[in-house]
Design an enzyme around this catalytic site. Sequence first.
Site, PDB file in Angstrom:
ATOM      1  N   GLU A 123     -16.335  16.906  24.155  1.00  0.00           N
ATOM      2  CA  GLU A 123     -16.155  15.635  23.446  1.00  0.00           C
ATOM      3  C   GLU A 123     -16.878  14.538  24.230  1.00  0.00           C
ATOM      4  O   GLU A 123     -16.831  14.520  25.463  1.00  0.00           O
ATOM      5  CB  GLU A 123     -14.666  15.300  23.328  1.00  0.00           C
ATOM      6  CG  GLU A 123     -14.325  13.881  22.919  1.00  0.00           C
ATOM      7  CD  GLU A 123     -14.862  13.508  21.557  1.00  0.00           C
ATOM      8  OE1 GLU A 123     -15.378  12.381  21.416  1.00  0.00           O
ATOM      9  OE2 GLU A 123     -14.775  14.334  20.619  1.00  0.00           O
ATOM     10  N   CYS A 133     -15.278  15.910   6.950  1.00  0.00           N
ATOM     11  CA  CYS A 133     -14.755  14.840   6.102  1.00  0.00           C
ATOM     12  C   CYS A 133     -15.831  14.309   5.160  1.00  0.00           C
ATOM     13  O   CYS A 133     -15.617  13.312   4.472  1.00  0.00           O
ATOM     14  CB  CYS A 133     -14.179  13.702   6.950  1.00  0.00           C
ATOM     15  SG  CYS A 133     -15.390  12.872   7.997  1.00  0.00           S
ATOM     16  N   CYS A 174       0.832  -1.202   0.000  1.00  0.00           N
ATOM     17  CA  CYS A 174       0.000   0.000   0.000  1.00  0.00           C
ATOM     18  C   CYS A 174       0.868   1.254   0.000  1.00  0.00           C
ATOM     19  O   CYS A 174       1.686   1.456   0.901  1.00  0.00           O
ATOM     20  CB  CYS A 174      -0.933  -0.003   1.213  1.00  0.00           C
ATOM     21  SG  CYS A 174      -1.973   1.467   1.327  1.00  0.00           S
ATOM     22  N   PHE A 196     -16.978  18.616  19.484  1.00  0.00           N
ATOM     23  CA  PHE A 196     -16.400  17.372  18.953  1.00  0.00           C
ATOM     24  C   PHE A 196     -14.873  17.506  18.984  1.00  0.00           C
ATOM     25  O   PHE A 196     -14.193  17.258  17.994  1.00  0.00           O
ATOM     26  CB  PHE A 196     -16.879  17.087  17.524  1.00  0.00           C
ATOM     27  CG  PHE A 196     -18.364  17.228  17.305  1.00  0.00           C
ATOM     28  CD1 PHE A 196     -19.237  16.185  17.593  1.00  0.00           C
ATOM     29  CD2 PHE A 196     -18.891  18.422  16.811  1.00  0.00           C
ATOM     30  CE1 PHE A 196     -20.599  16.326  17.383  1.00  0.00           C
ATOM     31  CE2 PHE A 196     -20.253  18.565  16.594  1.00  0.00           C
ATOM     32  CZ  PHE A 196     -21.110  17.516  16.884  1.00  0.00           C
ATOM     33  N   GLN A 247      -6.919  12.166  13.734  1.00  0.00           N
ATOM     34  CA  GLN A 247      -6.906  12.212  12.274  1.00  0.00           C
ATOM     35  C   GLN A 247      -5.985  11.127  11.720  1.00  0.00           C
ATOM     36  O   GLN A 247      -4.948  10.813  12.299  1.00  0.00           O
ATOM     37  CB  GLN A 247      -6.430  13.582  11.790  1.00  0.00           C
ATOM     38  CG  GLN A 247      -7.286  14.742  12.264  1.00  0.00           C
ATOM     39  CD  GLN A 247      -8.627  14.834  11.549  1.00  0.00           C
ATOM     40  OE1 GLN A 247      -8.916  14.067  10.643  1.00  0.00           O
ATOM     41  NE2 GLN A 247      -9.465  15.761  11.983  1.00  0.00           N
ATOM     42  N   ASN A 272     -15.849  19.964  14.446  1.00  0.00           N
ATOM     43  CA  ASN A 272     -15.153  18.926  13.679  1.00  0.00           C
ATOM     44  C   ASN A 272     -15.909  17.615  13.893  1.00  0.00           C
ATOM     45  O   ASN A 272     -15.436  16.714  14.569  1.00  0.00           O
ATOM     46  CB  ASN A 272     -13.699  18.815  14.144  1.00  0.00           C
ATOM     47  CG  ASN A 272     -12.912  17.807  13.322  1.00  0.00           C
ATOM     48  OD1 ASN A 272     -13.222  17.560  12.170  1.00  0.00           O
ATOM     49  ND2 ASN A 272     -11.895  17.216  13.924  1.00  0.00           N
TER      50      ASN A 272
END
Length: 300
Positions: free
Chosen positions: A180, A259, A6, A159, A130, A232
């Site tokens: 969170e 995202c 990969c 978040f 991330q 986020n």
Amino acid sequence: VDLRECGITAPGIRAIFPALAAFITAAKLEPYRVAERRGELKHVLVTEAADGQLMLRFVVRSEHLIGQIRKRLPELRAAIPRLRVVSVNLLPEHKAVLEGEREEVLTESDALPMTVNGIDLLLGARSFFQTNTAVAAALYRQGRDWVNEAAPASAWDLFCGVGGFALHSQAPDRSVTGIEFSAEAIASAEQTRDALHAAHPGAGYDRVRFASGDATAFALGEGNDPELVIVNPPRRGIGPELAARLEASAVSRVVYSSCNPDSLAADLAAMPSLRPARGRLFDMFPHTTHAEVMVLLERG
């Protein structure tokens, strides 16, 4: 997909695959076969820090494997000296998730320091981070720049995970609150904040507060609005309740990191008073159709 070939897997992670495969074979960790619902080892999750240290998590079906892996831990650490955190996660159910609720840490260290822009964010075994640390550093720098340019006296980081945006957004004259759901992530964020405050007592880290809870419930329950909000969220977005709360608030700017462009578009449509002023695309997931998008919203 054979991850040994990969192109986006970090070299430091690819380098441990032979030793990891040998350990799985020697410890008789039978891979879980989804179609047959047989086997034990469901996932192997590896995280590498900038200094090369590693977190290794085995997601297994049955509790007896905890003792089996613990017994052979010395040979695993001898084969992979860079291991800092090793844990076993139990996922007995047959469902399409990466991990279960119970995590057993087998090493003396239970968190991996992830150095991002000079800040050691502590990543616990079940804390979100991330997937691409170099791009995450650019993401946090952009968020910091937009926040500092706006110079708010108060900000929320909803978040917040292990505190990346909140700890990049501190200032001596600014109060920042990070929310969170994961109590483990909040404990890590507080530990990082305390270390930063000890090292830089006048930088304003003592004005960064973290709390565990649902981001939407927190926002709905707060009577005083901050000047700026950072969000986020996961792929589902912030959702209609939180979007309506921000739309009706006195918040002048929102920094939205997403995202998923579909949920981002739905959330922006629900906040017409907060108009996109700037946007930036981050190639967080190279060679895929996915990306991280950060948008600065200003009240029009």
